[in-house]
Design a protein around this motif. Structure first.
Motif, PDB file in Angstrom:
ATOM      1  N   LEU A  44      30.810 -22.024   0.729  1.00 30.76           N
ATOM      2  CA  LEU A  44      29.303 -21.300   0.088  1.00 30.76           C
ATOM      3  C   LEU A  44      28.670 -21.085   1.385  1.00 30.76           C
ATOM      4  O   LEU A  44      28.731 -22.024   2.325  1.00 30.76           O
ATOM      5  N   HIS A  45      28.000 -20.196   1.277  1.00 33.06           N
ATOM      6  CA  HIS A  45      27.338 -19.465   2.759  1.00 33.06           C
ATOM      7  C   HIS A  45      26.077 -18.939   2.288  1.00 33.06           C
ATOM      8  O   HIS A  45      25.556 -18.651   1.204  1.00 33.06           O
ATOM      9  N   THR A  46      25.063 -19.383   3.659  1.00 36.75           N
ATOM     10  CA  THR A  46      23.725 -18.611   3.471  1.00 36.75           C
ATOM     11  C   THR A  46      23.761 -17.569   4.483  1.00 36.75           C
ATOM     12  O   THR A  46      24.918 -17.327   4.782  1.00 36.75           O
ATOM     13  N   LYS A  47      22.914 -16.751   4.463  1.00 41.15           N
ATOM     14  CA  LYS A  47      22.985 -15.574   5.452  1.00 41.15           C
ATOM     15  C   LYS A  47      23.238 -15.886   6.742  1.00 41.15           C
ATOM     16  O   LYS A  47      23.905 -15.354   7.440  1.00 41.15           O
ATOM     17  N   THR A  49      24.982 -18.481   7.941  1.00 41.00           N
ATOM     18  CA  THR A  49      26.471 -19.001   8.156  1.00 41.00           C
ATOM     19  C   THR A  49      27.279 -18.141   7.655  1.00 41.00           C
ATOM     20  O   THR A  49      28.604 -18.382   8.045  1.00 41.00           O
ATOM     21  N   PHE A  50      27.050 -17.111   6.961  1.00 41.03           N
ATOM     22  CA  PHE A  50      28.027 -15.980   6.645  1.00 41.03           C
ATOM     23  C   PHE A  50      29.034 -15.328   7.813  1.00 41.03           C
ATOM     24  O   PHE A  50      28.334 -14.881   8.779  1.00 41.03           O
ATOM     25  N   ALA A  81      26.222 -16.836  -0.792  1.00 40.21           N
ATOM     26  CA  ALA A  81      27.260 -15.798  -0.846  1.00 40.21           C
ATOM     27  C   ALA A  81      28.619 -16.911  -0.819  1.00 40.21           C
ATOM     28  O   ALA A  81      28.438 -18.073  -0.223  1.00 40.21           O
ATOM     29  N   ILE A  82      29.711 -16.488  -1.699  1.00 36.49           N
ATOM     30  CA  ILE A  82      30.810 -17.564  -1.581  1.00 36.49           C
ATOM     31  C   ILE A  82      31.991 -16.505  -1.130  1.00 36.49           C
ATOM     32  O   ILE A  82      32.086 -15.447  -1.485  1.00 36.49           O
ATOM     33  N   PHE A 120      27.044  -9.911   3.826  1.00 36.13           N
ATOM     34  CA  PHE A 120      26.309 -10.933   3.116  1.00 36.13           C
ATOM     35  C   PHE A 120      25.584 -10.050   1.955  1.00 36.13           C
ATOM     36  O   PHE A 120      25.576 -10.641   0.780  1.00 36.13           O
ATOM     37  N   ASN A 121      25.130  -9.075   2.372  1.00 39.00           N
ATOM     38  CA  ASN A 121      24.271  -8.357   1.278  1.00 39.00           C
ATOM     39  C   ASN A 121      25.051  -7.866  -0.078  1.00 39.00           C
ATOM     40  O   ASN A 121      24.529  -7.757  -1.298  1.00 39.00           O
TER      41      ASN A 121
END
Length: 138
Positions: A44-47, A49-50, A81-82, A120-121
């Motif tokens: 599981l990521h944030t912008k 950490t992506f 984002a996964i 990411f987007n």
């Protein structure tokens, strides 16, 4: 005395509500794993950490009948984002061909059909009011 007891109850109730945090659960699965070799890594990521490591939470799942499942709990509201990797050789990283193409299957939330590196987007989703469920394709 009743007024003091009522005031104390209101104060305690307010403190309990102030400490409660709205968190959510994200369930993700891959249903088309091609082999039972290795395991499937869900991250599981944030912008921020992506594409920069293991993300904010990671689940290593076993493969049963071509399916791997993961659950992320206590997720605060936000945009995430996964990313999913079929780690066939269990080295906890994606392996690449000499040409630069991935050797192992991978996928992302929203199942974008993108050419080139993941974005990411394309994979992002918001979690604000309810739990989320995803089926991710390789």
């Amino acid at each position: 005395m009743k007024t003091l007891a009522t005031l104390l109850m209101i104060l305690l109730t307010s403190l309990i509500h102030a400490q409660e945090k709205n968190t959510y659960t994200i369930n993700a699965q891959v249903t088309n794993v091609k082999s039972a070799e290795g395991n499937v890594i869900f991250s599981l990521h944030t912008k921020d950490t992506f594409m920069k490591g293991s993300g904010i939470k990671m689940v290593v799942a076993t493969i049963e009948n071509g399916v791997a499942k993961a659950t992320f709990t206590d997720i605060e509201p936000g945009t995430y984002a996964i990313m999913v990797l079929h780690d066939e050789n269990e080295n906890k990283r994606m392996d690449f061909e000499a040409t630069g193409f991935p050797k192992e299957d991978y996928g992302m939330s929203n199942n974008p059909m993108a050419f080139g590196p993941p974005n990411f987007n394309d994979a992002k989703f918001d979690i604000t009011t309810e739990d989320k469920d995803f089926t991710i394709r390789f």
